[in-house]
Motif scaffolding. Structure first.
Motif, PDB file in Angstrom:
ATOM      1  N   LYS A 132      47.454  40.763  -5.626  1.00 48.26           N
ATOM      2  CA  LYS A 132      47.460  41.214  -4.213  1.00 48.26           C
ATOM      3  C   LYS A 132      46.838  40.150  -3.311  1.00 48.26           C
ATOM      4  O   LYS A 132      47.362  39.841  -2.234  1.00 48.26           O
ATOM      5  CB  LYS A 132      46.655  42.506  -4.070  1.00 48.26           C
ATOM      6  N   ASP A 139      47.855  48.803  -1.204  1.00 50.84           N
ATOM      7  CA  ASP A 139      48.811  48.301  -2.184  1.00 50.84           C
ATOM      8  C   ASP A 139      49.952  47.555  -1.473  1.00 50.84           C
ATOM      9  O   ASP A 139      50.056  47.606  -0.249  1.00 50.84           O
ATOM     10  CB  ASP A 139      49.370  49.480  -3.012  1.00 50.84           C
ATOM     11  N   LYS A 194      53.160  48.117  -1.760  1.00 52.75           N
ATOM     12  CA  LYS A 194      54.434  48.828  -1.934  1.00 52.75           C
ATOM     13  C   LYS A 194      55.102  49.282  -0.635  1.00 52.75           C
ATOM     14  O   LYS A 194      56.009  50.092  -0.647  1.00 52.75           O
ATOM     15  CB  LYS A 194      54.217  50.019  -2.867  1.00 52.75           C
ATOM     16  N   GLY A 195      54.599  48.778   0.503  1.00 52.04           N
ATOM     17  CA  GLY A 195      55.285  49.046   1.760  1.00 52.04           C
ATOM     18  C   GLY A 195      54.731  50.230   2.536  1.00 52.04           C
ATOM     19  O   GLY A 195      55.301  50.619   3.546  1.00 52.04           O
ATOM     20  N   ARG A 196      53.609  50.788   2.056  1.00 54.48           N
ATOM     21  CA  ARG A 196      53.002  51.905   2.797  1.00 54.48           C
ATOM     22  C   ARG A 196      51.801  51.435   3.617  1.00 54.48           C
ATOM     23  O   ARG A 196      51.430  52.043   4.603  1.00 54.48           O
ATOM     24  CB  ARG A 196      52.557  53.008   1.832  1.00 54.48           C
ATOM     25  N   ALA A 255      58.944  46.405   3.978  1.00 55.11           N
ATOM     26  CA  ALA A 255      58.720  47.861   4.004  1.00 55.11           C
ATOM     27  C   ALA A 255      59.985  48.504   4.545  1.00 55.11           C
ATOM     28  O   ALA A 255      60.819  47.831   5.155  1.00 55.11           O
ATOM     29  CB  ALA A 255      57.539  48.184   4.913  1.00 55.11           C
ATOM     30  N   ILE A 271      63.010  47.007   1.983  1.00 57.11           N
ATOM     31  CA  ILE A 271      61.939  46.543   1.088  1.00 57.11           C
ATOM     32  C   ILE A 271      62.558  45.912  -0.167  1.00 57.11           C
ATOM     33  O   ILE A 271      63.642  46.316  -0.594  1.00 57.11           O
ATOM     34  CB  ILE A 271      60.987  47.711   0.719  1.00 57.11           C
ATOM     35  N   LEU A 277      60.658  44.673  -6.516  1.00 52.87           N
ATOM     36  CA  LEU A 277      59.187  44.772  -6.551  1.00 52.87           C
ATOM     37  C   LEU A 277      58.627  45.191  -7.928  1.00 52.87           C
ATOM     38  O   LEU A 277      57.729  44.512  -8.457  1.00 52.87           O
ATOM     39  CB  LEU A 277      58.731  45.719  -5.442  1.00 52.87           C
ATOM     40  N   PRO A 278      59.172  46.254  -8.552  1.00 54.40           N
ATOM     41  CA  PRO A 278      58.577  46.658  -9.840  1.00 54.40           C
ATOM     42  C   PRO A 278      58.724  45.586 -10.919  1.00 54.40           C
ATOM     43  O   PRO A 278      57.822  45.406 -11.736  1.00 54.40           O
ATOM     44  CB  PRO A 278      59.365  47.915 -10.232  1.00 54.40           C
ATOM     45  N   GLN A 319      56.241  42.659 -10.121  1.00 55.17           N
ATOM     46  CA  GLN A 319      54.857  42.971 -10.497  1.00 55.17           C
ATOM     47  C   GLN A 319      54.654  42.780 -12.000  1.00 55.17           C
ATOM     48  O   GLN A 319      53.679  42.174 -12.439  1.00 55.17           O
ATOM     49  CB  GLN A 319      54.516  44.403 -10.111  1.00 55.17           C
TER      50      GLN A 319
END
Ligand code: HEM
Length: 503
Positions: free
Chosen positions: A359, A424, A426-428, A437, A441, A445-446, A449
Motif C-alpha cells: 500500500k 485499502d 480497493k476503490g472505497r 475506483a 476500476i 486488482l486481485p 495483489q
C-alpha cells in the motif's frame, strides 16, 4: 520536423500573446469551467507539463485547487487532485465520467474499437469485463492458478540464485517483469513466452512488450492535436504497428494450434484461459470472437505486467533505501514462514507488514499516476463548476498520495501508517486509489495483489540484499521517469545474498 514547425508556430503565437495580454496568471473560466492557468494559443498549457507532468500538475493544483481545467493542445482537460473531488468524480458522477480519451497508440489495428481498456461503458465492454472477472479473477479461479504462480516465482528465485555465487547484481524490474509475463502467459496458454536470458536468435518477447510500452509512453503530438492523426509526425504509430503485428502473429500461432488440438481431441475441457475463452466463442454467449480474444490478450499483457513488476521494483527500492524497514519485513516473513520454508499465497493473510509495504509503495509510486484518462460522456456539474462533454479527465493519484493535508510526513516511506488503519486500495477509500475506483476500476486488482505480495515476499525471504557498486542507501537515486508507467529513472540493481535453502 512537424513537431519543430508546430513548436515554432506556437512560439510566435505565444510572443504575440505575451505582447497583447497581461502575464498575470489569471484564472480563466468561460462557462464556469474549473479554474486553471491561462492557455496559450494553439498549444494551450502543454509547455507547462515538462517531462514530469504528474509533478507539474501537482504543483499547479496548489495554485488553482483540487479541480483545474487546462488546454492540452486542443483537448480540454480536467485535473483532479484531492480525495474529495475524486470521490465526486468516480463515485457520484461515475457513469458520466466513464468513457475514455482514446490515445493515438490505442488506434493501432483498430484496437480501441474492441478493447476492454478503451471501449466506452457499453454492452461489449461489459461482456469483456464479465468474461475476465468470471474466467480469471474470482477467488476460486485465482486459487486454481496459484500453483502456476508459485512455480514461476520459484524460477525467479532460481535465476536470482545464480547471481549469488558470482556476486553480480540483478536488475530487479526486468527479472520480475519476466516472472509476471510468464505467470500471465501460462494462465492464458500454459506456456512461457518470456525468458530471463536470451541468445540473439530467440524471439525476444520481453523486448517486444518493452518496445511497445516505450513507444506508447513517448509523448505523442497527435494526442494533443488529433487533426494530425493521418500524418503520424513522429512515426510512433508506424513503429508500434510493426510490433503489434509481431505480437498478433505469436497469438495467432498459439490460437490456431490450440483450435486444431481441440478438434483432434474432441475435447472442450478447459486447461487454461484460452480454452475457457474458446468455449465462450463457441457458445456465442459473450459475443466474443477470435479477434476480440487477441485484443483482450493484448490488453491483459500490457495492463497487467509492467504495472505489477514496477510495483515490486519500487517496493524493493524503498526497502533498500530504508534498511530498518527491510529488516522489519524480513523478520515478519521469517517468523511466519519459519526457517527453511517457501512463501505461498495463503501466507499473505498473516503478513500485515508486507501488505502495508504494498500500500505504501502504491501511495508514493502509483504505476499509473493519472489512472487511464477518463472522458466525460455528458456535461457534468462538479464542485459548482461545469465540466463540458468530451473533456479529458485526469485523476492525479500521485499528487493525492503526497498531499500533506491527507498524509502525515507524506514523502516518507512508512508502511507502519497502514498497520493501524482500515484504508485499502480497493476503490472505497479515495485517499488511496492506485487501481482507480467505480466502473473502470482495475479488474486485475486481485491478481495484482497476489503477484506483488508473493514475488516481493519470496525475494525478501530467500535472500538478503545489498546495493550494487557499494552504494549507500542514502545516496540512492530515487527519481522517476514519466511514461506509460511511472518507472524509476535508473533501474534498481541489487546484489542478492542467499539466506534460505531453495527447494
Ligand atoms: C485498468 C492499475 C494490474 C488489467 C487499470 C487502471 C489502473 C490500474 C489505475 C485504470 C483505472 C481507471 O481508469 O479508473 C493497476 C495497477 C496494477 C494493475 C497499479 C498492479 C499493481 C493489473 C493486472 C491486470 C490489469 C494484473 C490483468 C492481468 C487492467 C485492465 C484495465 C485496467 C484490463 C482496464 C479496465 C477498463 O478500462 O475497464 N489498472 N493495474 N491490471 N487494468 Fe490494471
Amino acid at each position: 520536423d512537424y513537431l519543430l514547425l508546430l513548436l515554432g508556430l506556437s512560439f510566435v503565437l505565444t510572443c504575440i500573446h505575451f505582447l497583447n495580454k497581461s502575464l498575470a496568471a489569471t484564472k480563466f473560466g468561460p462557462g464556469n469551467l474549473p479554474p486553471g492557468p491561462r492557455p496559450f494559443p494553439v498549444i494551450g498549457n502543454i509547455l507547462g507539463l515538462g517531462n514530469k507532468p504528474h509533478q507539474a500538475l501537482a504543483d499547479l493544483s496548489k495554485t488553482y485547487g483540487p479541480i483545474m481545467s487546462l488546454k492540452l493542445g486542443s483537448i480540454t482537460t480536467i485535473v483532479i487532485s484531492s480525495p474529495h473531488v475524486a470521490k465526486e468524480a468516480l463515485h457520484k458522477h461515475d457513469q458520466a465520467l466513464s468513457s475514455r480519451t482514446i490515445l493515438e497508440v490505442a488506434r493501432v489495428k483498430d484496437h480501441h474499437k474492441v478493447s476492454m481498456v478503451w471501449l466506452p461503458v457499453s454492452a461489449p465492454w461489459r461482456n469483456l469485463r464479465k468474461a475476465c472477472a468470471t474466467q480469471m479473477f474470482t477467488a476460486n479461479k485465482l486459487d486454481a492458478t496459484q500453483a502456476l504462480r508459485h512455480k514461476k516465482v520459484q524460477e525467479l528465485l532460481d535465476y536470482v540464485h545464480e547471481s549469488c555465487g558470482s556476486g553480480s547484481a540483478v536488475d530487479i524490474g526486468q527479472a520480475v517483469l519476466t516472472t509476471v509475463l510468464n505467470s500471465i502467459s501460462n494462465t492464458f496458454f500454459s506456456i512461457d513466452l518470456a525468458r530471463y536470458q536470451f541468445d540473439d536468435q530467440s524471439l525476444n518477447f520481453n523486448n517486444l512488450i518493452h518496445s511497445v510500452m516505450q513507444e506508447a509512453g513517448t509523448p505523442n503530438i497527435v494526442d494533443y492535436f488529433p487533426v494530425l492523426q493521418s500524418v503520424d509526425p513522429q512515426g510512433i504509430r508506424k513503429r508500434i504497428t510493426t510490433n503489434i503485428e509481431k505480437l498478433f502473429n505469436i497469438f495467432d500461432g498459439i490460437i490456431d494450434e490450440r483450435i486444431q488440438a481441440r478438434e483432434k481431441m474432441m475435447s472442450k475441457e478447459s486447461k487454461d484461459l484460452l480454452d475457457s475463452l474458446l468455449n465462450l466463442v463457441e457458445e456465442n454467449s459473450s459475443q466474443l470472437s477470435l479477434t476480440s480474444i487477441k485484443h483482450l490478450l493484448l490488453d491483459l499483457f500490457f495492463a497487467g505486467t509492467d504495472t505489477t513488476s514496477s510495483t515490486v521494483e519500487w517496493s524493493m527500492v524503498e526497502l533498500l533505501h530504508n534498511p530498518e524497514k527491510l529488516i522489519k519485513a524480513q523478520t515478519e516473513l521469517r517468523q511466519v514462514i519459519g526457517k527453511d520454508g517457501l512463501v505461498q499465497e495463503f501466507n499473505i493473510a498473516k503478513l500485515p507488514y508486507l501488505q502495508a509495504i504494498m500500500k505504501e509503495t502504491l501511495r508514493l509510486h502509483p504505476p499509473a499516476p493519472f489512472l487511464i484518462p477518463h472522458k466525460t460522456e455528458t456535461e457534468v456539474e462538479m464542485c459548482s463548476y461545469v465540466v463540458p462533454k468530451a473533456a479529458q479527465v485526469l485523476v492525479n493519484v500521485w499528487a493525492m498520495g503526497r498531499d500533506s493535508s491527507v498524509w502525515k510526513n507524506p514523502t516518507s516511506f512508512m508502511p507502519e501508517r497502514f498497520l493501524e488503519s482500515e484504508i485499502d486500495v480497493k476503490g472505497r477509500d479515495f485517499e488511496l486509489i492506485p487501481f482507480g475506483a467505480g466502473r473502470r476500476i482495475c479488474p486485475g486488482l486481485p491478481l495484482a495483489q497476489r503477484m506483488v505480495h508473493l514475488t516481493l515476499a519470496s525475494l525478501l525471504y530467500t535472500f538478503d540484499w545489498k546495493l550494487a557498486h557499494d552504494l549507500k542507501p542514502k545516496n540512492m537515486d530515487m527519481t522517476e521517469k514519466f511514461g506509460l508507467i511511472l518507472h524509476k529513472s535508473e533501474p534498481l540493481l541489487a546484489i542478492p545474498i542467499k539466506v534460505r535453502l531453495l527447494s
